[in-house]
Design an enzyme around this catalytic site. Structure first.
Site, PDB file in Angstrom:
ATOM      1  N   ARG A 178       0.777  -1.232   0.000  1.00  0.00           N
ATOM      2  CA  ARG A 178       0.000   0.000   0.000  1.00  0.00           C
ATOM      3  C   ARG A 178       0.812   1.286   0.000  1.00  0.00           C
ATOM      4  O   ARG A 178       0.281   2.362  -0.273  1.00  0.00           O
ATOM      5  CB  ARG A 178      -0.934   0.014   1.217  1.00  0.00           C
ATOM      6  CG  ARG A 178      -0.215   0.172   2.557  1.00  0.00           C
ATOM      7  CD  ARG A 178      -1.145  -0.087   3.731  1.00  0.00           C
ATOM      8  NE  ARG A 178      -2.225   0.860   3.865  1.00  0.00           N
ATOM      9  CZ  ARG A 178      -2.093   2.095   4.339  1.00  0.00           C
ATOM     10  NH1 ARG A 178      -0.898   2.545   4.683  1.00  0.00           N
ATOM     11  NH2 ARG A 178      -3.138   2.888   4.458  1.00  0.00           N
ATOM     12  N   GLU A 231       4.198  -8.046  -3.905  1.00  0.00           N
ATOM     13  CA  GLU A 231       3.585  -9.268  -3.377  1.00  0.00           C
ATOM     14  C   GLU A 231       3.116 -10.189  -4.494  1.00  0.00           C
ATOM     15  O   GLU A 231       3.123 -11.411  -4.352  1.00  0.00           O
ATOM     16  CB  GLU A 231       2.395  -8.920  -2.480  1.00  0.00           C
ATOM     17  CG  GLU A 231       2.811  -8.143  -1.253  1.00  0.00           C
ATOM     18  CD  GLU A 231       1.692  -8.051  -0.231  1.00  0.00           C
ATOM     19  OE1 GLU A 231       1.590  -8.952   0.607  1.00  0.00           O
ATOM     20  OE2 GLU A 231       0.915  -7.072  -0.291  1.00  0.00           O
TER      21      GLU A 231
END
Lengths: 769, 187
Positions: free
Chosen positions: A531, A725
């Site tokens: 994020r 990720e």
């Protein structure tokens, strides 16, 4: 997340989109970068934790008198000390005592802690503490924990923690602490109509994140105030949880975060902070606890999982339904298990168009070490299974795996969650998977015992969209970005500095980014879920734009010209026949050689509450392709080539994007081929790096290609969205599909030589026809 | 447990230290001398984050007794960073972003220096073989291998080999640290 307040100076993005050197490289390569274990605080003691020798027991008695009387020992903390607070913590579920109160639930559960003048004394004192246990039945596996007559590992009512945010807890008792379901259409009907179906049971191992820096905390419980220097990814969540636990106002808890020696999720949320704080409280002095590797393995790990999945399709390869039931082993305490469970549930269908989907994801307590976050959680659990089944259906329909995906993958704007809720697809998956396949030579002729595979998935990324930042310009024009993002290797400080430099059109060298100190740094929810560039980066962009506006207003006031008539070039403001550097403008503003100008930026949910159900902030693309070779004599699998997609919208620093994915590939390769925490009767049998095998340099694929896709379709600055990720989720899946293409269908990770050899030589029933 | 007194040349300075006989070199460096560039991680000589050079050989400080360093020269990253040779390592790593969290970096750099000084860093295969004892969890090794290949290609390696065989690892032209050193008792 509304639009940027004012357009960046000039038209060109000159400071972002460039592979600048890392801001932290110099101090790191010189050994000068400070990690928590490098810090010393005056009067600091050293803490060690006595951990349970048994996996499940009632504590009958603890005699710590031998330890307390040892020279050099300052304090011994026991559960019986914790009468002043509610000792249970946990951001999702308050189920974990600071230190065992009356019961231990896993081998390694903290039972006592000693603070002494030096670490050796503290360690010696642990051996003087006598604990009498009355052993309880050990539920060390998912089977035992979910058996109908299984005793409860947590008998008390489950209370949500401060950051639960995921709906209902434990609907039906037993050891399931959280359940996530997706249901759309009628799976029964679709299955009855389907010509093709595959079904199987799969196992995913518990693995250890192995951030090379173990969890390390210095806590100073002072007069109505707690200060922590902690190796934590989410300082603001730690602050809130410590304040809640020790009953202090949030502002009286200060968390300072130095560099982290890797995180990967292992340092997300709260870990060793409560016990270190309580020990400091007891000792009346600052205390440092620095875990050893075996202790960090007992602090957090990745969830093991059992999963049953069935996927159906029509004879011509149109996907129809998927039904999934999965059990995640969250160990003795929930940690981040509920969120892992929800994310696995979200990832289970895969990014395909379905008539019907049924997902039943369950998070289960067992008597093993607690499991929490690890890079790409949920997605990494599910993608290899789902993608192997897609390939099996493609084979039975006589369709190339790539073509199968072209026909069935979602396209941008289609709903990702089969029930139509949440964020629709925000990426070009078909374009992405074609690029990955091409990069490994998809149509090249194949030798025997080699295979190539692709994998496609999505990961719910961004967590809760709350990030704030400030950008401060000093009187000399130098700039400090204050942002809560933790630098744990991903390069966040460099990226944040580039964003600020872009907005102010100044040299990167002028910009400094420090670690969080919650007393001064604006709030940021967390560093995780890919994020930071997207959300904290947007806050930094807005803060820098706000600073720019203030500087332009100063110029406009001084020159009596409208702001619109002014331009910025290379940190110099021009207009109205005048020009001035930022430093000159600040001098004009204050009429003095001091002062500063601060811009602020904020990101919060634009609509609704920003809840998990409304999200995610963006769908992180998880796409990889691999080429593998298997030796049928030994079962050894060699990953020869990988290609991964970083679908990042806009790469702020392209080299750092590539480097993120290279790291993710090797971690994924470790998860696929080597890594496995092996429990026997509740005891971890491989708790050192001698027996827990992580990838080494010779395990690197001969070719690792990272492909950056920039479609400016992200919600972050300049259209950016997160990365780092996706490649980790996609890599084990691509290795699994490639290995299947080589002729070996595996149902249990990791694909060790023994398992692969057995599958070749003693194949079990592999699939339902 | 009894104490021992040892004389160790650390980064070019001779140090006389009295330490418990079982004290590990990593703890002596980090806790007594404030040299925190070498890190503790696995404690079992697998990961290489605690690598320092003892008489030019890489050793794991986590399993090496300070007592065994008596009469020897220890080079840590802080010492190596003072040398002219270091600039080349720094450039090789920084330009390629061959470090992320930085926890393992000093171990990789010192191992590569030792390999190159010994003439055992000639190509990619040498680097792969020579870095077997260093774990990096962040980078996936590709960037480190690229940095190692750049160092293998550079002529400095052969020069250092020719000039430096058998010499002390004291950094040549070390900035603030005198190469010959003075004796300083640290307790």
């Amino acid at each position: 997340m509304s639009s940027t307040p004012t357009a960046p100076p000039g038209d060109a993005l000159t400071r972002v989109g460039r592979s600048e050197n890392r801001k932290d490289a110099g101090e790191k390569i010189r050994g000068k970068a400070q990690f928590a274990g490098d810090l010393k605080v005056p009067r600091m003691l050293h803490g060690k934790v006595l951990r349970s020798e048994v996996p499940h027991a009632r504590i009958v008695s603890i005699d710590a008198s031998g330890a307390e009387s040892m020279p050099g020992v300052v304090a011994v903390l026991l559960g019986s000390d914790l009468t002043e607070f509610d000792p249970y913590w946990g951001h999702a579920i308050k189920d974990r005592p600071i230190i065992a109160v009356d019961r231990v639930r896993f081998h390694g559960d903290p039972v006592a802690a000693v603070a002494a003048e030096d670490e050796a004394t503290a360690e010696a004192a642990l051996r003087q503490i006598v604990v009498e246990y009355e052993e309880l039945p050990v539920l060390d596996t998912l089977e035992k924990a979910t058996a109908p007559d299984a005793p409860r590992i947590h008998e008390q009512e489950l209370r949500p923690g401060l950051f639960h945010g995921l709906g209902q807890l434990r609907e039906e008792g037993g050891n399931v602490c959280y359940r996530y379901r997706l249901d759309t259409g009628s799976v029964e009907l679709s299955e009855s109509e389907a010509e093709l179906s595959v079904e199987g049971e799969y196992e995913f191992p518990a693995v250890y994140q192995y951030a090379m820096e173990t969890h390390t905390v210095i806590a100073d419980y002072g007069e109505g105030e707690i200060t922590l220097w902690a190796s934590c990814q989410h300082p603001f969540l730690v602050r809130a949880e410590i304040a809640d636990l020790f009953k202090l106002p949030i502002g009286r808890v200060r968390v300072i975060v130095p560099y982290l020696g890797g995180g990967f999720g292992s340092k997300s949320y709260t870990k060793m902070e409560p016990i270190t704080t309580a020990l400091s409280w007891k000792a009346g002095r600052p205390v440092r606890i620095a875990n050893r590797v075996d202790e960090s393995m007992a602090t957090t790990r990745r969830h093991g999982m059992r999963c049953r999945m069935k996927t159906t399709a029509s004879a011509d390869g149109k996907l129809l339904s998927r039904s999934v039931r999965l059990l995640l082993d969250t160990g003795a305490y929930a940690d981040n298990g509920p969120r892992v469970c929800a994310t696995a549930g979200d990832a289970a269908p895969g990014p395909y168009r379905w008539q019907a989907v049924h997902v039943d994801a369950n998070c289960v307590y067992t008597n093993t070490a607690p499991a929490g976050s690890y890079r790409a959680f949920g997605a990494v659990h599910m993608q290899w299974i789902g993608e192997m089944q897609i390939d099996q259906l493609a084979a039975r329909a006589g369709i190339d795996p790539l073509e199968m995906r072209r026909r069935n993958l979602l396209t941008p704007g289609e709903p990702v969650r089969p029930d139509g809720t949440g964020k629709p697809l925000d990426a070009d998956l078909i374009g992405d998977v074609e690029k990955a396949a091409a990069a490994v030579g998809w149509d090249d002729p194949k030798e025997p015992w080699t295979g190539r595979g692709v994998s496609v998935g999505l990961l719910a990324a961004g967590a809760h969209p709350v990030s704030r930042a400030s950008v401060r310009m000093e009187a000399d024009g130098s700039v400090e970005v204050n942002v809560g993002t933790t630098e744990m290797g991903q390069g966040a400080r460099t990226v944040m500095a580039q964003i600020a430099a872009q907005e102010l059109d100044i040299d990167l060298a002028e910009v400094t980014v420090q670690g969080a100190d919650t007393r001064f740094t604006p709030y940021d929810r967390s560093t995780g879920a890919s994020r930071s560039t997207t959300l904290a980066g947007l806050a930094v962009q807005r803060a820098a734009a706000d600073l720019r506006r203030r500087l332009l207003e100063t110029a406009a006031g001084a020159w009596e010209a409208p702001v619109e008539a002014l331009q910025i070039r290379d940190g110099v403001v021009h207009g109205a026949g005048e020009q001035a550097t930022y430093a000159q403008l600040i001098a004009k503003r204050f009429g003095f050689v001091g002062g500063e100008v601060i811009g602020e930026g904020e990101v919060r949910p634009e609509t609704g509450s920003g809840s998990y159900a409304e999200g995610p902030v963006f769908w992180e693309v998880c796409i990889a392709a691999a080429k593998v070779r298997v030796d049928p004599e030994t079962g050894q699998v060699t990953v020869e080539r990988t290609a991964t997609i970083a679908d990042v919208g806009k790469a702020i620093n392209p080299l750092l994007v590539e480097r993120q994915d290279e790291g993710a590939v090797l971690q994924g390769l470790g998860n696929a081929l080597f890594e496995e925490m092996i429990y026997q009767d509740g005891f971890l049998t491989n708790d050192t790096l001698l027996e827990y095998r992580v990838p080494r340099i010779e395990d690197m694929p001969r070719s690792m290609q990272g492909i950056i896709v920039e479609n400016a379709d992200g919600p972050g600055p300049y259209g950016a969205k997160g990365c780092g990720e996706g490649a980790q989720a996609a890599t084990p899946a691509a290795i699994a599909t490639a290995l299947a293409d080589a002729g070996v269908q595996m149902k249990e990770l990791p694909f060790t030589p023994e398992r692969v050899w057995r599958q070749i030589n003693e194949p079990k029933e592999t699939q339902q026809r | 447990m009894s104490d021992v007194t040892v004389t160790v040349n650390v980064n070019g300075s001779s140090r006389q230290l009295t330490v418990p006989a079982q004290e590990l070199l990593l703890d002596t460096l980090r806790e007594r001398l404030g040299l925190t560039g070498a890190k503790r991680s696995c404690d079992v000589q697998v990961c290489g984050t605690c690598t320092v050079l003892v008489d030019n050989e890489p050793v794991s400080g986590c399993t090496y007794l300070t007592a065994d360093a008596d009469g020897r020269s220890v080079l840590t990253i802080e010492g190596f960073a003072q040398s002219d040779e270091f600039a080349e390592f720094e450039q090789a790593f920084v330009e390629r972003a061959a470090l992320q969290c930085g926890f393992c970096t000093s171990g990789f750099v010192l191992t590569l220096k030792a390999l190159r000084d010994a003439g055992e860093l000639r190509d990619r295969e040498d680097a792969i073989a020579g870095l077997d004892g260093n774990v990096c969890r962040c980078t996936g090794y590709k960037s480190i291998l690229e940095a190692a290949e750049a160092l293998a290609r550079s002529p400095q390696g052969s020069e250092t080999l020719a000039a430096g065989a058998g010499s002390t690892s004291a950094p040549a032209g070390a900035g603030p640290t005198p190469a010959t050193g003075h004796t300083e008792a640290v307790r």
